[in-house]
Structures are given as structure tokens and as C-alpha cells.
Design a protein around this motif. Sequence first.
Motif, mmCIF file in Angstrom:
data_model
loop_
_atom_site.group_PDB
_atom_site.id
_atom_site.type_symbol
_atom_site.label_atom_id
_atom_site.label_comp_id
_atom_site.label_asym_id
_atom_site.label_seq_id
_atom_site.Cartn_x
_atom_site.Cartn_y
_atom_site.Cartn_z
ATOM 1 N N TYR A 178 24.134 -0.474 -5.628
ATOM 2 C CA TYR A 178 24.890 1.238 -6.125
ATOM 3 C C TYR A 178 23.599 1.639 -5.115
ATOM 4 O O TYR A 178 23.936 2.928 -4.946
ATOM 5 N N ILE A 179 22.242 1.845 -5.023
ATOM 6 C CA ILE A 179 21.313 2.931 -4.681
ATOM 7 C C ILE A 179 21.270 2.724 -3.259
ATOM 8 O O ILE A 179 21.316 3.788 -2.313
ATOM 9 N N TYR A 180 22.359 1.538 -2.784
ATOM 10 C CA TYR A 180 22.223 1.009 -1.092
ATOM 11 C C TYR A 180 23.375 2.102 -0.873
ATOM 12 O O TYR A 180 23.361 3.148 0.257
ATOM 13 N N ARG A 181 24.645 2.147 -1.705
ATOM 14 C CA ARG A 181 25.716 2.969 -1.428
ATOM 15 C C ARG A 181 24.833 4.482 -1.396
ATOM 16 O O ARG A 181 25.560 4.918 -0.773
ATOM 17 N N LYS A 182 24.229 4.481 -2.206
ATOM 18 C CA LYS A 182 23.887 6.493 -2.243
ATOM 19 C C LYS A 182 23.260 6.503 -0.995
ATOM 20 O O LYS A 182 23.096 7.895 -0.525
ATOM 21 N N LEU A 183 22.177 6.088 -0.803
ATOM 22 C CA LEU A 183 21.039 6.013 -0.027
ATOM 23 C C LEU A 183 21.533 5.808 1.688
ATOM 24 O O LEU A 183 21.011 6.017 2.827
ATOM 25 N N SER A 184 22.888 5.542 1.965
ATOM 26 C CA SER A 184 23.140 4.741 2.985
ATOM 27 C C SER A 184 23.991 6.613 3.569
ATOM 28 O O SER A 184 23.492 6.271 5.072
ATOM 29 N N GLY A 190 23.478 6.781 -14.875
ATOM 30 C CA GLY A 190 22.581 8.096 -15.063
ATOM 31 C C GLY A 190 21.666 8.059 -15.867
ATOM 32 O O GLY A 190 20.737 9.348 -16.315
ATOM 33 N N ASP A 191 21.035 6.637 -16.885
ATOM 34 C CA ASP A 191 20.565 6.681 -17.647
ATOM 35 C C ASP A 191 19.186 6.448 -16.670
ATOM 36 O O ASP A 191 17.789 5.648 -17.396
ATOM 37 N N LEU A 192 19.316 5.653 -15.336
ATOM 38 C CA LEU A 192 18.041 5.996 -14.595
ATOM 39 C C LEU A 192 17.675 6.860 -13.620
ATOM 40 O O LEU A 192 18.012 7.883 -13.095
ATOM 41 N N GLU A 193 16.312 6.895 -13.367
ATOM 42 C CA GLU A 193 15.593 7.651 -11.635
ATOM 43 C C GLU A 193 16.575 7.525 -10.928
ATOM 44 O O GLU A 193 15.789 6.804 -9.894
ATOM 45 N N ILE A 194 17.707 7.437 -10.923
ATOM 46 C CA ILE A 194 18.285 6.980 -9.228
ATOM 47 C C ILE A 194 18.457 8.826 -9.075
ATOM 48 O O ILE A 194 17.865 8.459 -7.512
ATOM 49 N N GLU A 195 18.906 9.695 -9.410
ATOM 50 C CA GLU A 195 18.794 11.130 -8.526
ATOM 51 C C GLU A 195 17.857 11.021 -8.127
ATOM 52 O O GLU A 195 17.800 11.702 -6.911
ATOM 53 N N LYS A 217 1.248 -0.891 0.198
ATOM 54 C CA LYS A 217 -0.324 0.173 0.294
ATOM 55 C C LYS A 217 0.957 1.113 0.600
ATOM 56 O O LYS A 217 0.361 2.421 0.022
ATOM 57 N N GLY A 218 2.064 0.692 -0.713
ATOM 58 C CA GLY A 218 2.944 2.309 -0.044
ATOM 59 C C GLY A 218 3.023 3.287 -1.533
ATOM 60 O O GLY A 218 2.591 2.387 -2.345
ATOM 61 N N LEU A 219 4.066 3.752 -2.038
ATOM 62 C CA LEU A 219 4.092 4.103 -3.191
ATOM 63 C C LEU A 219 5.197 3.640 -4.187
ATOM 64 O O LEU A 219 6.283 3.004 -3.345
ATOM 65 N N TYR A 220 6.068 3.866 -5.326
ATOM 66 C CA TYR A 220 6.950 3.161 -6.219
ATOM 67 C C TYR A 220 8.051 4.113 -6.816
ATOM 68 O O TYR A 220 7.481 5.866 -6.438
ATOM 69 N N HIS A 221 8.236 3.539 -7.232
ATOM 70 C CA HIS A 221 9.707 4.316 -7.647
ATOM 71 C C HIS A 221 10.340 3.621 -8.960
ATOM 72 O O HIS A 221 10.516 3.062 -9.212
ATOM 73 N N VAL A 222 9.478 4.449 -10.134
ATOM 74 C CA VAL A 222 9.830 3.280 -11.254
ATOM 75 C C VAL A 222 11.447 3.885 -11.815
ATOM 76 O O VAL A 222 11.501 5.124 -12.150
ATOM 77 N N LEU A 223 12.375 2.794 -12.193
ATOM 78 C CA LEU A 223 14.029 3.515 -12.183
ATOM 79 C C LEU A 223 13.865 3.873 -13.930
ATOM 80 O O LEU A 223 14.959 4.311 -14.579
ATOM 81 N N GLY A 224 13.045 3.136 -14.942
ATOM 82 C CA GLY A 224 13.323 3.182 -16.105
ATOM 83 C C GLY A 224 14.032 1.837 -16.367
ATOM 84 O O GLY A 224 14.624 1.971 -17.958
#
Lengths: 204, 204
Positions: free
Chosen positions: B159-165, B124-129, B105-112
Motif C-alpha cells: 500500500y505504501i509502495y503504491r502511494k509513494l510510486s 486511514g487508521d495509520l500514519e500513512i498520509e 543512523k536515519g530517521l523513523y516513521h511510526v505507523l501505529g
Amino acid sequence: MNILHYPSSILEDAVNEFAKLPGVGRKTALRLVLHLLRQDKEDVENFGNVLIRLKNEILYCKMCHNISDSEVCLICGDETRDSQTICVVENIKDVMSVENTQQYKGLYHVLGGIISPMDGIGPGDLEIESLISRVKSEPVKEIILALSPTMEGDTTNYYIYRKLSECNVVISTLARGVSIGNELEYADEITLGRSILNRTPFAQ
Amino acid sequence: MNILHYPSSILEDAVNEFAKLPGVGRKTALRLVLHLLRQDKEDVENFGNVLIRLKNEILYCKMCHNISDSEVCLICGDETRDSQTICVVENIKDVMSVENTQQYKGLYHVLGGIISPMDGIGPGDLEIESLISRVKSEPVKEIILALSPTMEGDTTNYYIYRKLSECNVVISTLARGVSIGNELEYADEITLGRSILNRTPFAQ
């Protein structure tokens, strides 16, 4: 049970359209639509325009009933071809298959199907009458029945054969026998039996 | 070698368009076009119009980058959903798969997409930033990484884990283990090994 909620109505419309195609399920349809979304806008619009033009611009040759760009198709209009021979086929794919062999230089007649009571297709639904009148009005010497070697194909062959029995024309069918390049052990017994009965003189 | 001569240019155009689709060869494309030729003119025109509208009308949600009919998609705009949890997925199909479970029931984030050097796809090609800035600007408490359990998925997860650490957010991934309803003997050894290591307390 899958309850798929599409996040966009135009996406859902596009998936519905693709899912109507034979052999395309909803998952495949979604994959195809997502593929199109990744393509250039122009390319996708072009695809759409081709579909809109398709039904408007396509013609059927008034001689052989093959799909054509003009009233008389390129094959019927080609004066170098042998107009005394007509190869009777079920549909346009079969015209393309026979043309592909590069072994045939006569004309065609596309029936638009074969007699199939199970599917509710009778002789009246096919271009059989127009074949008879072609044979009667044109200097045709040979009719080659090139229908699928199935029960429906054989029924249609026989129907046409009976209809043409009064015309002074040679009626032939495709040779049946073992496929070239196949192992003999994989040939079915009916085909193998026939190919022994109809054996041909050995030639290099 | 197949030299297919199409008897009509519009037929050939339509076959070419279908043959561009992934997994559709020229023979299948011809079958699909001949199917469309047997349909009503209106239906085929409708198909064409949907494709033309597709790229023009489709929008991407400015929050989660999912496909949408409006600037903010139905899920992001739904105030009854838990906006403190974001499920990170590769593409819109995965959103639909997770929604289908009716467990989230939460929200999403689509990386593409996912990071795949072989296909030339970098972070850089993905919706990570945009994910990072969502986490920083919104009251997000948990990020669920729901990418495919492949090497590329694991790389992207890491990669996302590191970015969000540095962010104060719980990061979780999908549970991995044997599939429900499958025979154990068909589970691959890596999955089975992991599901023994990560065994859970027995509960009815």
C-alpha cells in the motif's frame, strides 16, 4: 546484550515499575505499558489510584489476620459460621481456595507464611502465637492444619502441633491421596503409597 | 468453575485492574497484588503515581509519531542523523529494536499499526498520509519499509509502495533470509527458498 533506549522518561519509569513485579521482564513490562497507552486516560488513572489506595486502605482482620475491609473480616464476623473450628492456612490465597470448595463453614487463621529456614522465616515471623492465644481464649474444638504438603508445610504443622499439645483441642490435617480425576499412573509413588496405607472404606 | 470471593473490595479492585492487562489472568493478578501488599507503601504509591502521570505526560513526536518527552523526539531532533532516510516501522518497540542494532543512523516513521482488515484496521487508521506528506515536503531520498514479514506487513508495504510510486524516492525493505546463528534445518522452507533465490555474493 540489549541496550534499550526508551524514547521517553515517563515511559521508562512505567516500564521500570512493571518490571519490578515477579515474573515480569522488561519486554513484557514494555508491552503492558504500551497497552495502557492505548487505553482511555480515565481507565489508566483509575488503575493508578487503586494502587495508591491499596496500601492505605487495606486492613488485616484482628482475629484471623486475613485481608479485610474492616477490623474484623466478613468470615470472622459471620455468626452463622462454626466458630469452634479453625482452619490454619499459609496465606489469603489459600483462604480463597478453601472457600471456593464450599465445603468448609468454620473460621480461618492466616499464618502469613510457613516456617522456612532457607528463606529466613522462623516461627516468630508468623501468626503462630496469636493462634495459640485464640485456641486458649476461645471455645475452639478443632484445628485443621491446611498447609501445603511440602517439607516446610510439614515442619510448620509439627511446630504448631507441639505448641498446641497442651490444649484440649482436636488437631487434624488435610487428607492426602490421589487427586480426583487424575490417571493413577501419573500419581507420584509417595502419594500413591500413602493413599494405600490410609485407604478408606468403599462408599458410593 | 471458580467462584473467587475476595475478602476486601480494594483488593478486588486492584486484582480487576491487573487482570485487564493482556496475558494476565485473575490468579496472576492476585499474585501481583499480594506481592505489592508486601512492598513498602512508598514504592506502591510511586507505582500508582507513575501510571497516573503516564497518559498525561506522554507526547508523540509531531514528525515521526514516536513516543517522546517533547514535541519533537530525540531522534528527529538529532542533527547528526541522516535525515534523507526514513525507516517505516509499525510501533515504538520496533524503533527500539532497530536502534538496538546500532546499524541505522536515519530517521523513523511510526505507523501505529499495520493494515489488518481482520482487526478492522485500515490505511486511514495509520500514519500513512503523514508519511506521504513528509516524503513530499522533506528532502527524503530513501524509505526503508521495516514491517513484520507477515501477510499484514506485506499488504501495508505494498500500500505504501503504491502511494509513494509518484514520489522520487528509493523504496527498500528488510533483507529476508536465514537467521544468523540458527541451524539451517530449523529455517522454514519459504524463508530458505527466498534466501536461495536472493543469494548474495560471498564475502568474508
